[in-house]
Design a protein around this motif. Structure first.
Motif, PDB file in Angstrom:
ATOM      1  N   LEU A 212       1.339   9.215  -5.832  1.00  0.00           N
ATOM      2  CA  LEU A 212       1.709  10.592  -5.504  1.00  0.00           C
ATOM      3  C   LEU A 212       2.721  11.144  -6.503  1.00  0.00           C
ATOM      4  O   LEU A 212       2.648  12.312  -6.895  1.00  0.00           O
ATOM      5  CB  LEU A 212       2.282  10.658  -4.088  1.00  0.00           C
ATOM      6  N   ALA A 213       3.664  10.285  -6.917  1.00  0.00           N
ATOM      7  CA  ALA A 213       4.666  10.725  -7.894  1.00  0.00           C
ATOM      8  C   ALA A 213       4.001  11.058  -9.228  1.00  0.00           C
ATOM      9  O   ALA A 213       4.319  12.075  -9.861  1.00  0.00           O
ATOM     10  CB  ALA A 213       5.719   9.636  -8.082  1.00  0.00           C
ATOM     11  N   SER A 214       3.060  10.210  -9.651  1.00  0.00           N
ATOM     12  CA  SER A 214       2.356  10.453 -10.916  1.00  0.00           C
ATOM     13  C   SER A 214       1.518  11.719 -10.842  1.00  0.00           C
ATOM     14  O   SER A 214       1.525  12.550 -11.761  1.00  0.00           O
ATOM     15  CB  SER A 214       1.460   9.252 -11.258  1.00  0.00           C
ATOM     16  N   ILE A 215       0.798  11.866  -9.730  1.00  0.00           N
ATOM     17  CA  ILE A 215      -0.040  13.056  -9.552  1.00  0.00           C
ATOM     18  C   ILE A 215       0.815  14.314  -9.507  1.00  0.00           C
ATOM     19  O   ILE A 215       0.455  15.350 -10.077  1.00  0.00           O
ATOM     20  CB  ILE A 215      -0.884  12.923  -8.268  1.00  0.00           C
ATOM     21  N   SER A 216       1.966  14.220  -8.851  1.00  0.00           N
ATOM     22  CA  SER A 216       2.861  15.380  -8.747  1.00  0.00           C
ATOM     23  C   SER A 216       3.349  15.823 -10.117  1.00  0.00           C
ATOM     24  O   SER A 216       3.434  17.021 -10.401  1.00  0.00           O
ATOM     25  CB  SER A 216       4.054  15.040  -7.849  1.00  0.00           C
ATOM     26  N   LEU A 217       3.666  14.855 -10.977  1.00  0.00           N
ATOM     27  CA  LEU A 217       4.131  15.194 -12.325  1.00  0.00           C
ATOM     28  C   LEU A 217       3.030  15.886 -13.125  1.00  0.00           C
ATOM     29  O   LEU A 217       3.279  16.866 -13.839  1.00  0.00           O
ATOM     30  CB  LEU A 217       4.595  13.931 -13.055  1.00  0.00           C
TER      31      LEU A 217
ATOM     32  N   LEU B 256       0.828  -1.204   0.000  1.00  0.00           N
ATOM     33  CA  LEU B 256       0.000   0.000   0.000  1.00  0.00           C
ATOM     34  C   LEU B 256       0.863   1.255   0.000  1.00  0.00           C
ATOM     35  O   LEU B 256       0.565   2.229  -0.700  1.00  0.00           O
ATOM     36  CB  LEU B 256      -0.923  -0.011   1.220  1.00  0.00           C
ATOM     37  N   VAL B 257       1.949   1.217   0.766  1.00  0.00           N
ATOM     38  CA  VAL B 257       2.865   2.362   0.806  1.00  0.00           C
ATOM     39  C   VAL B 257       3.503   2.577  -0.565  1.00  0.00           C
ATOM     40  O   VAL B 257       3.613   3.710  -1.050  1.00  0.00           O
ATOM     41  CB  VAL B 257       3.952   2.146   1.878  1.00  0.00           C
ATOM     42  N   ASP B 258       3.924   1.474  -1.205  1.00  0.00           N
ATOM     43  CA  ASP B 258       4.514   1.575  -2.548  1.00  0.00           C
ATOM     44  C   ASP B 258       3.521   2.172  -3.539  1.00  0.00           C
ATOM     45  O   ASP B 258       3.863   3.063  -4.326  1.00  0.00           O
ATOM     46  CB  ASP B 258       4.957   0.194  -3.037  1.00  0.00           C
ATOM     47  N   GLN B 259       2.301   1.657  -3.495  1.00  0.00           N
ATOM     48  CA  GLN B 259       1.273   2.144  -4.420  1.00  0.00           C
ATOM     49  C   GLN B 259       0.966   3.613  -4.173  1.00  0.00           C
ATOM     50  O   GLN B 259       0.807   4.400  -5.118  1.00  0.00           O
ATOM     51  CB  GLN B 259      -0.001   1.306  -4.251  1.00  0.00           C
TER      52      GLN B 259
END
Length: 217
Positions: A85-90, A77-80
């Motif tokens: 978050l990384a995708s949303i941030s981009l 869950l932490v990995d996902q």
């Protein structure tokens, strides 16, 4: 105090039962005849440690305590969550970049049009002997004021958005960092003032360099 921990919250058996009853929509304590839940301590880590490496480090520290028997967390869950978050941030960064470019262009064009309407006044002041810096000052001050006002409006909108987000996701309160918010607010105001001042300076300079007959073009 642990430098990795942002906040902790003690959850009694009664509070845990109330929270679970709220989630389930049923009074399981009444059904079972007792409260099977245990007391717990909710630990909120700082943003820099909300990844598997940070959590594993914190887990190792907890296991050194003889009172702690086992520490579990959902690694997948932490990995996902971090991937999302990384995708949303981009995506947000890309949109922010587009909005910044569009905003700068709109602000610059608006200021240029406003200065254009004052081109004869600028040239008249120059013809009667006013220095370039003297002519620029009131226009730049006016631009700075509008940049400051625009920045304050942006901050009010941002605060309203954050407040609405907190009403929808109460746990966001835990993630707040007033230092970071203050820094963001200062940056927003600073950018607004800077863009307005620079655009005004360039626009006024353009008309200061023009010949009289060029003003009619």
């Amino acid at each position: 105090a642990n430098i990795m921990v942002k906040q902790t919250q003690y959850v009694s058996k009664e509070l845990a039962a109330r929270n679970l009853q709220k989630d389930l929509g049923e009074d399981f304590v009444k059904f079972l005849g007792y409260n099977p839940l245990s007391k717990s301590l909710d630990v909120y880590l700082k943003a820099d440690y909300t990844n598997n490496a940070g959590i594993e480090k914190f887990k190792a520290q907890l296991l050194k305590n003889p009172m702690v028997k086992e520490v579990k967390y959902q690694q997948s869950l932490v990995d996902q969550m971090n991937q999302n978050l990384a995708s949303i941030s981009l995506v947000i960064l890309a949109f922010a970049g587009i909005f910044i470019v569009v905003s700068v262009a709109l602000i610059n064009n608006t200021i240029r049009l406003a200065i254009y309407s004052q081109r004869f006044l600028i040239k008249s002041m120059q013809l009667v002997g006013a220095t370039k810096s003297f002519i620029r000052k009131p226009f730049i001050a006016y631009g700075i004021w509008h940049g400051l006002l625009g920045g304050l409006i942006a901050i009010i909108i941002l605060m309203g958005t954050l407040y609405f987000a907190q009403t929808q996701i109460p746990d966001l309160v835990v993630l707040q960092s007033y230092t970071e918010f203050g820094l963001v607010f200062l940056i927003v105001i600073g950018i607004g003032v800077l863009i307005s001042a620079v655009s005004t300076f360039l626009a006024v300079n353009k008309f200061l360099r023009l010949k009289i007959y060029d003003l009619y073009r």
